[in-house]
Design a protein around this motif. Structure first.
Motif, PDB file in Angstrom:
ATOM      1  N   SER A  24       0.820  -1.223   0.000  1.00  0.00           N
ATOM      2  CA  SER A  24       0.000   0.000   0.000  1.00  0.00           C
ATOM      3  C   SER A  24       0.848   1.265   0.000  1.00  0.00           C
ATOM      4  O   SER A  24       0.376   2.328  -0.413  1.00  0.00           O
ATOM      5  CB  SER A  24      -0.961   0.010   1.196  1.00  0.00           C
ATOM      6  N   LEU A  25       2.090   1.158   0.443  1.00  0.00           N
ATOM      7  CA  LEU A  25       2.987   2.312   0.445  1.00  0.00           C
ATOM      8  C   LEU A  25       3.589   2.574  -0.935  1.00  0.00           C
ATOM      9  O   LEU A  25       4.267   3.580  -1.135  1.00  0.00           O
ATOM     10  CB  LEU A  25       4.124   2.101   1.443  1.00  0.00           C
ATOM     11  N   GLY A  26       3.355   1.645  -1.866  1.00  0.00           N
ATOM     12  CA  GLY A  26       3.902   1.800  -3.205  1.00  0.00           C
ATOM     13  C   GLY A  26       5.186   1.051  -3.433  1.00  0.00           C
ATOM     14  O   GLY A  26       5.872   1.285  -4.432  1.00  0.00           O
ATOM     15  N   ASP A  27       5.529   0.134  -2.534  1.00  0.00           N
ATOM     16  CA  ASP A  27       6.736  -0.673  -2.704  1.00  0.00           C
ATOM     17  C   ASP A  27       6.447  -1.754  -3.742  1.00  0.00           C
ATOM     18  O   ASP A  27       5.755  -2.730  -3.456  1.00  0.00           O
ATOM     19  CB  ASP A  27       7.148  -1.279  -1.367  1.00  0.00           C
ATOM     20  N   ALA A  28       6.967  -1.560  -4.944  1.00  0.00           N
ATOM     21  CA  ALA A  28       6.686  -2.469  -6.057  1.00  0.00           C
ATOM     22  C   ALA A  28       7.236  -3.876  -5.827  1.00  0.00           C
ATOM     23  O   ALA A  28       6.764  -4.825  -6.437  1.00  0.00           O
ATOM     24  CB  ALA A  28       7.250  -1.894  -7.349  1.00  0.00           C
ATOM     25  N   THR A  29       8.212  -4.024  -4.942  1.00  0.00           N
ATOM     26  CA  THR A  29       8.807  -5.341  -4.713  1.00  0.00           C
ATOM     27  C   THR A  29       8.113  -6.125  -3.600  1.00  0.00           C
ATOM     28  O   THR A  29       8.440  -7.282  -3.372  1.00  0.00           O
ATOM     29  CB  THR A  29      10.302  -5.211  -4.349  1.00  0.00           C
ATOM     30  N   ALA A  30       7.157  -5.504  -2.921  1.00  0.00           N
ATOM     31  CA  ALA A  30       6.545  -6.125  -1.734  1.00  0.00           C
ATOM     32  C   ALA A  30       5.947  -7.499  -2.015  1.00  0.00           C
ATOM     33  O   ALA A  30       6.076  -8.406  -1.193  1.00  0.00           O
ATOM     34  CB  ALA A  30       5.485  -5.205  -1.142  1.00  0.00           C
ATOM     35  N   THR A  31       5.303  -7.664  -3.149  1.00  0.00           N
ATOM     36  CA  THR A  31       4.662  -8.955  -3.437  1.00  0.00           C
ATOM     37  C   THR A  31       5.680 -10.042  -3.781  1.00  0.00           C
ATOM     38  O   THR A  31       5.341 -11.216  -3.819  1.00  0.00           O
ATOM     39  CB  THR A  31       3.652  -8.833  -4.594  1.00  0.00           C
ATOM     40  N   MET A  32       6.925  -9.636  -4.009  1.00  0.00           N
ATOM     41  CA  MET A  32       7.971 -10.609  -4.359  1.00  0.00           C
ATOM     42  C   MET A  32       8.850 -10.966  -3.171  1.00  0.00           C
ATOM     43  O   MET A  32       9.799 -11.737  -3.299  1.00  0.00           O
ATOM     44  CB  MET A  32       8.817 -10.062  -5.498  1.00  0.00           C
ATOM     45  N   ILE A  33       8.522 -10.370  -1.991  1.00  0.00           N
ATOM     46  CA  ILE A  33       9.328 -10.608  -0.796  1.00  0.00           C
ATOM     47  C   ILE A  33       8.397 -11.048   0.339  1.00  0.00           C
ATOM     48  O   ILE A  33       7.704 -10.224   0.926  1.00  0.00           O
ATOM     49  CB  ILE A  33      10.090  -9.332  -0.378  1.00  0.00           C
ATOM     50  N   PRO A  34       8.339 -12.337   0.663  1.00  0.00           N
ATOM     51  CA  PRO A  34       7.513 -12.763   1.792  1.00  0.00           C
ATOM     52  C   PRO A  34       7.989 -12.071   3.083  1.00  0.00           C
ATOM     53  O   PRO A  34       9.176 -11.778   3.252  1.00  0.00           O
ATOM     54  CB  PRO A  34       7.752 -14.272   1.866  1.00  0.00           C
ATOM     55  N   THR A  35       7.070 -11.817   3.982  1.00  0.00           N
ATOM     56  CA  THR A  35       7.380 -11.141   5.243  1.00  0.00           C
ATOM     57  C   THR A  35       8.225 -12.074   6.105  1.00  0.00           C
ATOM     58  O   THR A  35       7.854 -13.223   6.338  1.00  0.00           O
ATOM     59  CB  THR A  35       6.075 -10.756   5.959  1.00  0.00           C
ATOM     60  N   HIS A  36       9.367 -11.551   6.600  1.00  0.00           N
ATOM     61  CA  HIS A  36      10.347 -12.432   7.226  1.00  0.00           C
ATOM     62  C   HIS A  36      11.292 -11.678   8.151  1.00  0.00           C
ATOM     63  O   HIS A  36      11.366 -10.450   8.123  1.00  0.00           O
ATOM     64  CB  HIS A  36      11.176 -13.113   6.138  1.00  0.00           C
ATOM     65  N   ILE A  37      12.051 -12.456   8.913  1.00  0.00           N
ATOM     66  CA  ILE A  37      13.225 -11.991   9.655  1.00  0.00           C
ATOM     67  C   ILE A  37      14.419 -12.682   8.998  1.00  0.00           C
ATOM     68  O   ILE A  37      14.515 -13.917   9.006  1.00  0.00           O
ATOM     69  CB  ILE A  37      13.156 -12.365  11.155  1.00  0.00           C
ATOM     70  N   THR A  38      15.316 -11.910   8.433  1.00  0.00           N
ATOM     71  CA  THR A  38      16.469 -12.469   7.728  1.00  0.00           C
ATOM     72  C   THR A  38      17.442 -13.146   8.697  1.00  0.00           C
ATOM     73  O   THR A  38      17.741 -12.612   9.753  1.00  0.00           O
ATOM     74  CB  THR A  38      17.214 -11.360   6.958  1.00  0.00           C
ATOM     75  N   LEU A  39      17.924 -14.300   8.289  1.00  0.00           N
ATOM     76  CA  LEU A  39      19.015 -14.994   8.990  1.00  0.00           C
ATOM     77  C   LEU A  39      20.285 -14.956   8.156  1.00  0.00           C
ATOM     78  O   LEU A  39      21.365 -14.708   8.669  1.00  0.00           O
ATOM     79  CB  LEU A  39      18.623 -16.440   9.298  1.00  0.00           C
ATOM     80  N   VAL A  40      20.147 -15.230   6.862  1.00  0.00           N
ATOM     81  CA  VAL A  40      21.247 -15.142   5.904  1.00  0.00           C
ATOM     82  C   VAL A  40      20.759 -14.247   4.771  1.00  0.00           C
ATOM     83  O   VAL A  40      19.750 -14.560   4.131  1.00  0.00           O
ATOM     84  CB  VAL A  40      21.648 -16.526   5.342  1.00  0.00           C
ATOM     85  N   PRO A  41      21.443 -13.124   4.517  1.00  0.00           N
ATOM     86  CA  PRO A  41      21.008 -12.220   3.439  1.00  0.00           C
ATOM     87  C   PRO A  41      21.209 -12.861   2.073  1.00  0.00           C
ATOM     88  O   PRO A  41      21.826 -13.930   1.967  1.00  0.00           O
ATOM     89  CB  PRO A  41      21.917 -11.004   3.631  1.00  0.00           C
ATOM     90  N   PRO A  42      20.700 -12.227   1.018  1.00  0.00           N
ATOM     91  CA  PRO A  42      20.882 -12.793  -0.323  1.00  0.00           C
ATOM     92  C   PRO A  42      22.332 -13.183  -0.577  1.00  0.00           C
ATOM     93  O   PRO A  42      23.256 -12.392  -0.367  1.00  0.00           O
ATOM     94  CB  PRO A  42      20.440 -11.641  -1.239  1.00  0.00           C
ATOM     95  N   HIS A 123      11.021   0.163   2.308  1.00  0.00           N
ATOM     96  CA  HIS A 123      12.419   0.176   1.877  1.00  0.00           C
ATOM     97  C   HIS A 123      12.548   0.945   0.569  1.00  0.00           C
ATOM     98  O   HIS A 123      11.762   0.736  -0.356  1.00  0.00           O
ATOM     99  CB  HIS A 123      12.895  -1.269   1.690  1.00  0.00           C
ATOM    100  N   ASP A 124      13.542   1.827   0.516  1.00  0.00           N
ATOM    101  CA  ASP A 124      13.816   2.607  -0.695  1.00  0.00           C
ATOM    102  C   ASP A 124      12.594   3.360  -1.198  1.00  0.00           C
ATOM    103  O   ASP A 124      12.317   3.375  -2.401  1.00  0.00           O
ATOM    104  CB  ASP A 124      14.372   1.719  -1.814  1.00  0.00           C
TER     105      ASP A 124
END
Length: 174
Positions: A24-42, A123-124
């Motif tokens: 809703s904030l306009g983050d175009a990547t939101a639907t491609m990133i499941p909601t999470h707590i990162t343990l190991v980054p990309p 983000h961004d």
């Protein structure tokens, strides 16, 4: 080569709630990133490393006991990084222990920033959108028992998708 990540998935209904808010904030990547707590980054790995990574993650999961996580309120990494997040207020040590355990062996790496468990919600985006997220989700709160984490693989079309779940199976100590 493929890009992987390792993360704790946020359970429903909160995962969809936070992902929908991010969209809703306009983050175009939101639907491609499941909601999470990162343990190991990309992380890029050779395809032939995937079985070793999966074996390593299974062994890591066997060394960590389930733990509670409590999310409450918002925080930001600004001005260093244009990110607003929901804050982990309990379960930080569990997240740190799990992250340290999985970031060994084939996933050993030097992080750009110190590990700080959180759930990104903006983000961004323009400052006004980041400010809005910081204020509007200040009262957000949820709690759950973390009993597993996931290996995610990035696909340019579908984004980040979980490919395998690893149950935390170490005995709880009192």
């Amino acid at each position: 080569m493929r890009t992987i990540g390792v993360a704790i998935a946020i359970p429903e209904p909160w995962a969809s709630q936070l992902q929908d808010y991010r969209s809703s904030l306009g983050d175009a990547t939101a639907t491609m990133i499941p909601t999470h707590i990162t343990l190991v980054p990309p992380t890029e790995i050779h395809d032939d490393m995937l079985p070793d990574v999966e074996d390593h993650l299974a062994a890591a999961a066997a060394r960590v006991a389930p733990f509670n996580v409590h999310l409450r309120g918002t925080g930001t990494f600004r001005p260093v990084s244009p990110v607003v997040f929901v804050t982990v207020v309990a379960g930080i040590s569990g997240c740190e222990q799990l992250a340290n355990t999985v970031r060994q062996g084939p996933l050993d790496q030097k992080l750009t920033f110190p590990y700080h468990p959180h759930v990104t919600i903006a983000h961004d985006l323009p400052d006004a959108s980041l400010d809005k997220a910081f204020g509007e989700l200040a009262d957000f709160e949820c709690e759950w028992l973390v009993e597993e984490f996931h290996l995610y693989v990035h696909d340019d079309t579908d984004g980040w998708r979980p490919t395998r779940e690893f149950a935390l199976t170490a005995a709880l100590t009192s």
